[in-house]
Design an enzyme around this catalytic site. Sequence first.
Site, PDB file in Angstrom:
ATOM      1  N   THR A   1       0.909  -1.153   0.180  1.00  0.00           N
ATOM      2  CA  THR A   1       0.083  -0.084  -0.159  1.00  0.00           C
ATOM      3  C   THR A   1       0.714   1.234   0.077  1.00  0.00           C
ATOM      4  O   THR A   1       1.920   1.231   0.659  1.00  0.00           O
ATOM      5  CB  THR A   1      -0.871   0.042   1.264  1.00  0.00           C
TER       6      THR A   1
ATOM      7  N   PHE B   1       1.332   5.216   0.655  1.00  0.00           N
ATOM      8  CA  PHE B   1       0.491   6.217   1.633  1.00  0.00           C
ATOM      9  C   PHE B   1       1.166   7.721   1.171  1.00  0.00           C
ATOM     10  O   PHE B   1       2.307   7.940   0.878  1.00  0.00           O
ATOM     11  CB  PHE B   1       0.901   6.059   3.049  1.00  0.00           C
TER      12      PHE B   1
END
Length: 365
Positions: free
Chosen positions: A265, A267
């Site tokens: 992921t 960010f």
Amino acid sequence: MSDEQVRLGELRDEIDQIDQKIMELISARAACAQEVAHVKMTANPGQDVFFYRPEREAQVLRRIKEQNPGPLSGEEMARLFREIMSACLALEKPMHIAFLGPIGTFTQAAALKHFGHSVVSVPLPAIDAVFREVESGAAHYGVVPVENSTEGMINHTLDMFMSSPLKICGEVQLRIHHHLLVSPKHGDQEITRIYSHQQSFAQCRQWLDTHRYGIERVTVSSNAEAARRAAEEPGTAAIAGDMAAELYGLQKLANSIEDRPDNTTRFLIIGREEVPASGHDKSSILVSMRNKPGALYQLLEPFHRHGLSLTRIETRPSPSGTWAYVFYIDFEGHMEDEQVRKVLAEVDEEAVELKRLGSYPIGVL
Ligand SMILES: O=C(O)C(=O)C[C@]1(C(=O)O)C=C[C@@H](O)C=C1
């Protein structure tokens, strides 16, 4: 005393002496950072002083990785320096970092990976709450998820940029490992329900269909909330990461159950100021184009002509009308670069609206 004990004693003496030197050097570095803070404050009396310098931190960490002599890996050495810089920055000014909570989420892990552990991390219940906390000045920076390699973009984050004045100041990527977790308090009780966040269920779909087919899946607001429930309710399990497992004292029934081994992921770090060039940067913009044939070609052609590499292009419905679109674009380069200036000037001429979301160092850790 055996030969082994003698040799161990010698080596440990050597380690003690090295530790003493490391401590003295870290203290000298910290005193230097305090002096840096003093210089920043006297140079800008009465103004907002930006103690955190993302471009400088990226340069320090890159240099450490490049010049690391081993045997520790470059990543490991950079992580150690990440923590030293974090402690030095806290001496200058303790940073308040808002993140998509609750505590124990992957977003908190990303915040600590990016800023180190010497910050005050503030959990907030939703992405827009993180934006508001930074906009109001209650937090210095915020951390929100923006995309996952298995599941794609986090649209809520992209859409926030349409109305927010905040800038993107950095990015951090986190390898996401999900585990099937249970509470040791509940013994061998049969699992009849699994809690998790909707994104995590999606990232573990094949594993669940193969290994836990037919067990009820209940979506909750975060992985940490899933872990909290599994800790309390007998007969339930959670899918969550290491931080949540540790926080709620859960045990792993199955380790790393994400379908794709590279599940990552990304960010974003959001803040109130623009970041100067670090030498290896990325920029993000939002563009809305007139709805006419060739609009997308017209938008992208200047990037190609000036040799700028696009790293992401995403389409979102425009808040201004049905079937109108906004393009979210990431590309390599900094808005101070000559080439980037030229491209954005051309895009600006054709676009209905061009919003510069910021330039920031490409993630180092
Ligand atoms: O160079 C600076 O501006 C500093 O404040 C020093 C320092 C560091 O410890 O190296 C600390 C915090 C900043 O974010 C960047 C670097």
